[in-house]
Design a protein around this motif. Structure first.
Motif, PDB file in Angstrom:
ATOM      1  N   ARG A   1       2.652  78.644 140.569  1.00  0.00           N
ATOM      2  CA  ARG A   1       3.274  78.529 139.251  1.00  0.00           C
ATOM      3  C   ARG A   1       2.268  78.045 138.213  1.00  0.00           C
ATOM      4  O   ARG A   1       1.649  76.988 138.371  1.00  0.00           O
ATOM      5  N   LEU A   2       2.061  78.826 137.170  1.00  0.00           N
ATOM      6  CA  LEU A   2       1.078  78.481 136.144  1.00  0.00           C
ATOM      7  C   LEU A   2       1.708  77.620 135.056  1.00  0.00           C
ATOM      8  O   LEU A   2       2.885  77.762 134.729  1.00  0.00           O
ATOM      9  N   ASP A   3       0.861  76.740 134.498  1.00  0.00           N
ATOM     10  CA  ASP A   3       1.302  75.845 133.429  1.00  0.00           C
ATOM     11  C   ASP A   3       0.674  76.329 132.117  1.00  0.00           C
ATOM     12  O   ASP A   3      -0.555  76.328 131.988  1.00  0.00           O
ATOM     13  N   HIS A   4       1.492  76.733 131.166  1.00  0.00           N
ATOM     14  CA  HIS A   4       0.951  77.274 129.910  1.00  0.00           C
ATOM     15  C   HIS A   4       0.199  76.224 129.110  1.00  0.00           C
ATOM     16  O   HIS A   4      -0.526  76.554 128.164  1.00  0.00           O
ATOM     17  N   ARG A   5       0.360  74.946 129.480  1.00  0.00           N
ATOM     18  CA  ARG A   5      -0.366  73.880 128.773  1.00  0.00           C
ATOM     19  C   ARG A   5      -1.798  73.729 129.282  1.00  0.00           C
ATOM     20  O   ARG A   5      -2.617  73.070 128.639  1.00  0.00           O
ATOM     21  N   ASP A   6      -2.095  74.327 130.402  1.00  0.00           N
ATOM     22  CA  ASP A   6      -3.456  74.296 130.942  1.00  0.00           C
ATOM     23  C   ASP A   6      -4.360  75.090 129.998  1.00  0.00           C
ATOM     24  O   ASP A   6      -4.066  76.242 129.669  1.00  0.00           O
ATOM     25  N   PRO A   7      -5.492  74.510 129.561  1.00  0.00           N
ATOM     26  CA  PRO A   7      -6.362  75.211 128.597  1.00  0.00           C
ATOM     27  C   PRO A   7      -6.970  76.501 129.128  1.00  0.00           C
ATOM     28  O   PRO A   7      -7.426  77.341 128.352  1.00  0.00           O
ATOM     29  N   LEU A   8      -6.982  76.696 130.450  1.00  0.00           N
ATOM     30  CA  LEU A   8      -7.532  77.921 131.011  1.00  0.00           C
ATOM     31  C   LEU A   8      -6.452  78.919 131.406  1.00  0.00           C
ATOM     32  O   LEU A   8      -6.734  79.940 132.039  1.00  0.00           O
ATOM     33  N   VAL A   9      -5.221  78.639 131.014  1.00  0.00           N
ATOM     34  CA  VAL A   9      -4.118  79.580 131.223  1.00  0.00           C
ATOM     35  C   VAL A   9      -3.824  80.262 129.888  1.00  0.00           C
ATOM     36  O   VAL A   9      -3.652  79.589 128.868  1.00  0.00           O
ATOM     37  N   PHE A  10      -3.757  81.593 129.896  1.00  0.00           N
ATOM     38  CA  PHE A  10      -3.572  82.357 128.665  1.00  0.00           C
ATOM     39  C   PHE A  10      -2.292  83.187 128.745  1.00  0.00           C
ATOM     40  O   PHE A  10      -1.903  83.654 129.813  1.00  0.00           O
ATOM     41  N   ASP A  11      -1.688  83.361 127.572  1.00  0.00           N
ATOM     42  CA  ASP A  11      -0.410  84.071 127.451  1.00  0.00           C
ATOM     43  C   ASP A  11      -0.663  85.476 126.896  1.00  0.00           C
ATOM     44  O   ASP A  11      -1.365  85.645 125.893  1.00  0.00           O
ATOM     45  N   THR A  12      -0.107  86.481 127.567  1.00  0.00           N
ATOM     46  CA  THR A  12      -0.316  87.865 127.132  1.00  0.00           C
ATOM     47  C   THR A  12       0.950  88.496 126.547  1.00  0.00           C
ATOM     48  O   THR A  12       0.995  89.719 126.357  1.00  0.00           O
ATOM     49  N   HIS A  13       1.974  87.695 126.258  1.00  0.00           N
ATOM     50  CA  HIS A  13       3.244  88.266 125.811  1.00  0.00           C
ATOM     51  C   HIS A  13       3.106  89.062 124.515  1.00  0.00           C
ATOM     52  O   HIS A  13       3.825  90.038 124.294  1.00  0.00           O
ATOM     53  N   GLU A  14       2.172  88.646 123.647  1.00  0.00           N
ATOM     54  CA  GLU A  14       1.998  89.361 122.377  1.00  0.00           C
ATOM     55  C   GLU A  14       1.531  90.801 122.598  1.00  0.00           C
ATOM     56  O   GLU A  14       1.795  91.678 121.776  1.00  0.00           O
ATOM     57  N   LEU A  15       0.834  91.041 123.697  1.00  0.00           N
ATOM     58  CA  LEU A  15       0.372  92.404 123.980  1.00  0.00           C
ATOM     59  C   LEU A  15       1.522  93.305 124.404  1.00  0.00           C
ATOM     60  O   LEU A  15       1.522  94.504 124.125  1.00  0.00           O
ATOM     61  N   GLY A  16       2.499  92.724 125.083  1.00  0.00           N
ATOM     62  CA  GLY A  16       3.551  93.548 125.655  1.00  0.00           C
ATOM     63  C   GLY A  16       2.954  94.439 126.733  1.00  0.00           C
ATOM     64  O   GLY A  16       1.908  94.147 127.321  1.00  0.00           O
ATOM     65  N   ARG A  17       3.614  95.559 126.994  1.00  0.00           N
ATOM     66  CA  ARG A  17       3.077  96.508 127.973  1.00  0.00           C
ATOM     67  C   ARG A  17       2.740  97.822 127.278  1.00  0.00           C
ATOM     68  O   ARG A  17       2.956  98.906 127.807  1.00  0.00           O
ATOM     69  N   ARG A  18       2.192  97.709 126.103  1.00  0.00           N
ATOM     70  CA  ARG A  18       1.803  98.883 125.333  1.00  0.00           C
ATOM     71  C   ARG A  18       0.330  99.178 125.599  1.00  0.00           C
ATOM     72  O   ARG A  18      -0.541  98.447 125.106  1.00  0.00           O
ATOM     73  N   PRO A  19       0.011 100.177 126.419  1.00  0.00           N
ATOM     74  CA  PRO A  19      -1.400 100.494 126.691  1.00  0.00           C
ATOM     75  C   PRO A  19      -2.175 100.698 125.390  1.00  0.00           C
ATOM     76  O   PRO A  19      -1.738 101.398 124.489  1.00  0.00           O
ATOM     77  N   GLY A  20      -3.312 100.048 125.298  1.00  0.00           N
ATOM     78  CA  GLY A  20      -4.135 100.151 124.103  1.00  0.00           C
ATOM     79  C   GLY A  20      -3.992  98.960 123.181  1.00  0.00           C
ATOM     80  O   GLY A  20      -4.825  98.763 122.289  1.00  0.00           O
ATOM     81  N   ALA A  21      -2.941  98.155 123.352  1.00  0.00           N
ATOM     82  CA  ALA A  21      -2.780  96.968 122.524  1.00  0.00           C
ATOM     83  C   ALA A  21      -3.939  96.009 122.796  1.00  0.00           C
ATOM     84  O   ALA A  21      -4.389  95.854 123.928  1.00  0.00           O
ATOM     85  N   LEU A  22      -4.412  95.357 121.730  1.00  0.00           N
ATOM     86  CA  LEU A  22      -5.622  94.544 121.833  1.00  0.00           C
ATOM     87  C   LEU A  22      -5.395  93.189 121.174  1.00  0.00           C
ATOM     88  O   LEU A  22      -4.732  93.085 120.134  1.00  0.00           O
ATOM     89  N   GLN A  23      -5.960  92.161 121.764  1.00  0.00           N
ATOM     90  CA  GLN A  23      -5.877  90.814 121.203  1.00  0.00           C
ATOM     91  C   GLN A  23      -7.205  90.102 121.437  1.00  0.00           C
ATOM     92  O   GLN A  23      -7.768  90.157 122.524  1.00  0.00           O
ATOM     93  N   ARG A  24      -7.703  89.441 120.398  1.00  0.00           N
ATOM     94  CA  ARG A  24      -8.943  88.668 120.512  1.00  0.00           C
ATOM     95  C   ARG A  24      -8.617  87.188 120.385  1.00  0.00           C
ATOM     96  O   ARG A  24      -7.848  86.784 119.510  1.00  0.00           O
ATOM     97  N   LEU A  25      -9.242  86.392 121.240  1.00  0.00           N
ATOM     98  CA  LEU A  25      -8.976  84.958 121.254  1.00  0.00           C
ATOM     99  C   LEU A  25     -10.283  84.178 121.336  1.00  0.00           C
ATOM    100  O   LEU A  25     -11.247  84.625 121.968  1.00  0.00           O
ATOM    101  N   THR A  26     -10.320  83.026 120.704  1.00  0.00           N
ATOM    102  CA  THR A  26     -11.421  82.075 120.871  1.00  0.00           C
ATOM    103  C   THR A  26     -10.802  80.726 121.223  1.00  0.00           C
ATOM    104  O   THR A  26      -9.748  80.362 120.694  1.00  0.00           O
ATOM    105  N   ARG A  27     -11.453  80.025 122.112  1.00  0.00           N
ATOM    106  CA  ARG A  27     -10.917  78.725 122.516  1.00  0.00           C
ATOM    107  C   ARG A  27     -12.063  77.876 123.042  1.00  0.00           C
ATOM    108  O   ARG A  27     -12.961  78.380 123.730  1.00  0.00           O
ATOM    109  N   THR A  28     -12.062  76.589 122.700  1.00  0.00           N
ATOM    110  CA  THR A  28     -13.026  75.640 123.246  1.00  0.00           C
ATOM    111  C   THR A  28     -12.293  74.714 124.200  1.00  0.00           C
ATOM    112  O   THR A  28     -11.295  74.095 123.830  1.00  0.00           O
TER     113      THR A  28
END
Length: 214
Positions: A6-33
């Motif tokens: 079970r993943l914890d979304h509060r973990d800084p190395l856990v990332f959420d992909t819900h914004e992408l959905g399942r639409r092939p070709g959808a793209l998201q760029r992220l930066t995080r320290t």
């Protein structure tokens, strides 16, 4: 790899992909320290100190099978020169790319009709869990590959003196007069002969002096 715990979304190395959905070709760029996790690197050799900042640049792309993650990690790694044992620090830049698969899709991105228990296929596969993925194992692998197995403070580091341990870079002219053990006895004998010759010469000079006095 089997499905993640079970993943914890509060973990800084856990990332959420819900914004992408399942639409092939959808793209998201992220930066995080993030703060470097423990043992990030080659243990006992070189690595990123625990808690040190690690800058992440990620590109998340939705594909049929899941989410393709491409990224770069930048940090400062610290270790010890393998030649002279002096502390060293170097800039680390590690590139990586990994596929995080949908757990309910086959290799063509289609929903599986029935669950298939194929341990061999799952062993090397990373899965999304409720739209989340854990980047830590990917980051660890990338950092280890980007770091030198035998770090040196400089390419031409001469290392340490094998006899006394002195750092040769601090004293380029440092050396020891090497004596071949095979000649040591002869050198000792030569020294004895020289001392004997000196004694004879001194005795001879003393005899000449006595004659002159008479």
């Amino acid at each position: 790899m089997a499905l993640n715990a079970r993943l914890d979304h509060r973990d800084p190395l856990v990332f959420d992909t819900h914004e992408l959905g399942r639409r092939p070709g959808a793209l998201q760029r992220l930066t995080r320290t993030i703060d470097a996790p423990v043992d990030l690197g080659i243990q006992g050799v070189i690595g990123v100190p625990e808690g040190a900042p690690v800058e992440l640049e990620l590109r998340l792309e939705s594909v049929m099978e899941g989410v393709l993650v491409t990224g770069t990690a930048r940090a400062s790694a610290k270790g010890e020169c393998v030649r002279c044992l002096e502390p060293l620090e170097q800039v680390l830049e590690a590139d990586f790319q990994e596929m995080f698969s949908y757990p309910d899709a086959d290799d063509r991105g289609r929903p599986k009709a029935e669950p298939v228990d194929d341990a061999e296929d799952d062993e090397d596969t990373l899965f999304l869990e409720d739209g989340l993925f854990d980047l830590e194992p990917v980051l660890r692998d990338a950092v280890v590959l980007a770091l030198p197995m035998q770090p040196v403070c400089q390419d031409d580091c001469p290392g340490l003196c094998s006899e006394c341990g002195a750092r040769l870079a601090d004293d380029p002219d440092h050396h020891h007069d090497a004596v071949d053990i095979r000649w040591a006895a002869l050198q000792g004998l030569a020294g004895s002969l020289e001392d004997g010759e000196k004694d004879e010469l001194s005795g001879a000079e003393a005899g000449v002096d006595e004659k002159q006095e008479k």
